[in-house]
Scaffold this motif. Sequence first.
Motif, PDB file in Angstrom:
ATOM      1  N   ILE A  45       0.834  -1.203   0.000  1.00  0.00           N
ATOM      2  CA  ILE A  45       0.000   0.000   0.000  1.00  0.00           C
ATOM      3  C   ILE A  45       0.870   1.255   0.000  1.00  0.00           C
ATOM      4  O   ILE A  45       0.623   2.211  -0.742  1.00  0.00           O
ATOM      5  CB  ILE A  45      -0.963  -0.010   1.204  1.00  0.00           C
ATOM      6  CG1 ILE A  45      -1.995  -1.134   1.042  1.00  0.00           C
ATOM      7  CG2 ILE A  45      -1.657   1.339   1.361  1.00  0.00           C
ATOM      8  CD1 ILE A  45      -2.833  -1.391   2.267  1.00  0.00           C
TER       9      ILE A  45
ATOM     10  N   TYR B  56      -6.950   6.924   0.891  1.00  0.00           N
ATOM     11  CA  TYR B  56      -6.908   5.457   0.856  1.00  0.00           C
ATOM     12  C   TYR B  56      -8.283   4.939   1.232  1.00  0.00           C
ATOM     13  O   TYR B  56      -8.881   5.380   2.221  1.00  0.00           O
ATOM     14  CB  TYR B  56      -5.860   4.892   1.805  1.00  0.00           C
ATOM     15  CG  TYR B  56      -5.941   3.378   1.886  1.00  0.00           C
ATOM     16  CD1 TYR B  56      -5.634   2.595   0.770  1.00  0.00           C
ATOM     17  CD2 TYR B  56      -6.355   2.743   3.044  1.00  0.00           C
ATOM     18  CE1 TYR B  56      -5.742   1.215   0.819  1.00  0.00           C
ATOM     19  CE2 TYR B  56      -6.457   1.363   3.102  1.00  0.00           C
ATOM     20  CZ  TYR B  56      -6.149   0.601   1.989  1.00  0.00           C
ATOM     21  OH  TYR B  56      -6.267  -0.768   2.032  1.00  0.00           O
TER      22      TYR B  56
ATOM     23  N   ASP C  32     -10.572   1.385   1.873  1.00  0.00           N
ATOM     24  CA  ASP C  32     -10.605  -0.062   2.083  1.00  0.00           C
ATOM     25  C   ASP C  32     -12.039  -0.465   2.431  1.00  0.00           C
ATOM     26  O   ASP C  32     -12.355  -0.764   3.587  1.00  0.00           O
ATOM     27  CB  ASP C  32      -9.648  -0.456   3.209  1.00  0.00           C
ATOM     28  CG  ASP C  32      -9.607  -1.960   3.423  1.00  0.00           C
ATOM     29  OD1 ASP C  32      -9.814  -2.706   2.447  1.00  0.00           O
ATOM     30  OD2 ASP C  32      -9.360  -2.384   4.573  1.00  0.00           O
TER      31      ASP C  32
ATOM     32  N   SER D 168      -8.565  -0.656  -2.246  1.00  0.00           N
ATOM     33  CA  SER D 168      -8.260  -2.089  -2.196  1.00  0.00           C
ATOM     34  C   SER D 168      -9.557  -2.888  -2.201  1.00  0.00           C
ATOM     35  O   SER D 168     -10.591  -2.437  -1.707  1.00  0.00           O
ATOM     36  CB  SER D 168      -7.450  -2.424  -0.941  1.00  0.00           C
ATOM     37  OG  SER D 168      -8.120  -1.993   0.229  1.00  0.00           O
TER      38      SER D 168
ATOM     39  N   LEU E 140      -5.143  -3.792  -5.691  1.00  0.00           N
ATOM     40  CA  LEU E 140      -4.961  -2.389  -5.356  1.00  0.00           C
ATOM     41  C   LEU E 140      -5.081  -1.575  -6.643  1.00  0.00           C
ATOM     42  O   LEU E 140      -4.486  -1.929  -7.664  1.00  0.00           O
ATOM     43  CB  LEU E 140      -3.580  -2.135  -4.744  1.00  0.00           C
ATOM     44  CG  LEU E 140      -3.350  -2.565  -3.298  1.00  0.00           C
ATOM     45  CD1 LEU E 140      -1.913  -2.250  -2.891  1.00  0.00           C
ATOM     46  CD2 LEU E 140      -4.333  -1.899  -2.354  1.00  0.00           C
TER      47      LEU E 140
END
Length: 277
Positions: A19, A184, A186, A233, A273
């Motif tokens: 990441i 980011y 997730d 992700s 990713l």
Amino acid sequence: MLRPFLKYPGCKYRLMNRINDMLPQGKVLCDFFVGSGVTMLNTDFERYILSDINPHLIRLYKTLQERPGELIDLVDSAFTQRNNESDVYYQARKEFNRHTDISDPTGMLRSSLLVWLNRHGYNGLMRLNGKGELNVPFGSYKAVHAPLSEMEVFAQKAKRATFYCRDYAQSFIATRHLKSHTVYLDPPYAEENKKKKVFTGYAGNRFDLKDQVRLTGFAKRRGIKTGGGVVISNHDTEVTRALYKDAVELASFTVHRSISCNTKGRVKANELLARFG
């Protein structure tokens, strides 16, 4: 790599090197599915804007951020082998769900209980029912570690963070004014197919394909605005490949997942990713 103090399904602890390789540099990191907080712990940004839809989780992080010594001491006193019993667990879970802002105005009691329940509950699940109540069963572990040092590390790093209880759409809107930032994401894993179910919601709501599509739209638009500053992700499947087809960078690799209640189902899977810009 620093481990988070909470056990958390889908935690990206083992993936942080990958990441970090994909995350662009910036002054601010925004994480709109903060979960265990592992990305904050294992990145080095000047400032963090962290959010999650789970109000209990955000209350815990704010409490640890503001009154770390008091919370850590309270957690320490609860972790005894004598308390590692199913009847104690279910009574503690009942107490956690019973308390409100009136009976626990500072959130200290519920925060300490949440740490204890998370460590003693099954597989570290942070699952809420439709009423917003924790409904994770007892984990039946022989011994349970009190994550005191991990909490201290989290509290120190959280001095750079601001925590919000809100969903991803609200978070994107609230941060649209930022000039130099990285995002980011997730989200709960996308369902691979109708026959093979995966957990798609932990806070009393279901994160379905419509949400995956909507989230990808936000990621694309913010990625363009930031010049490639959005990383997301997910499972590596035909569905997510189609969703992320416009990504400027893709990376796929094998990971080991252990969320299945059937130990034979704890097998390797492919993670994806994607970076948008």
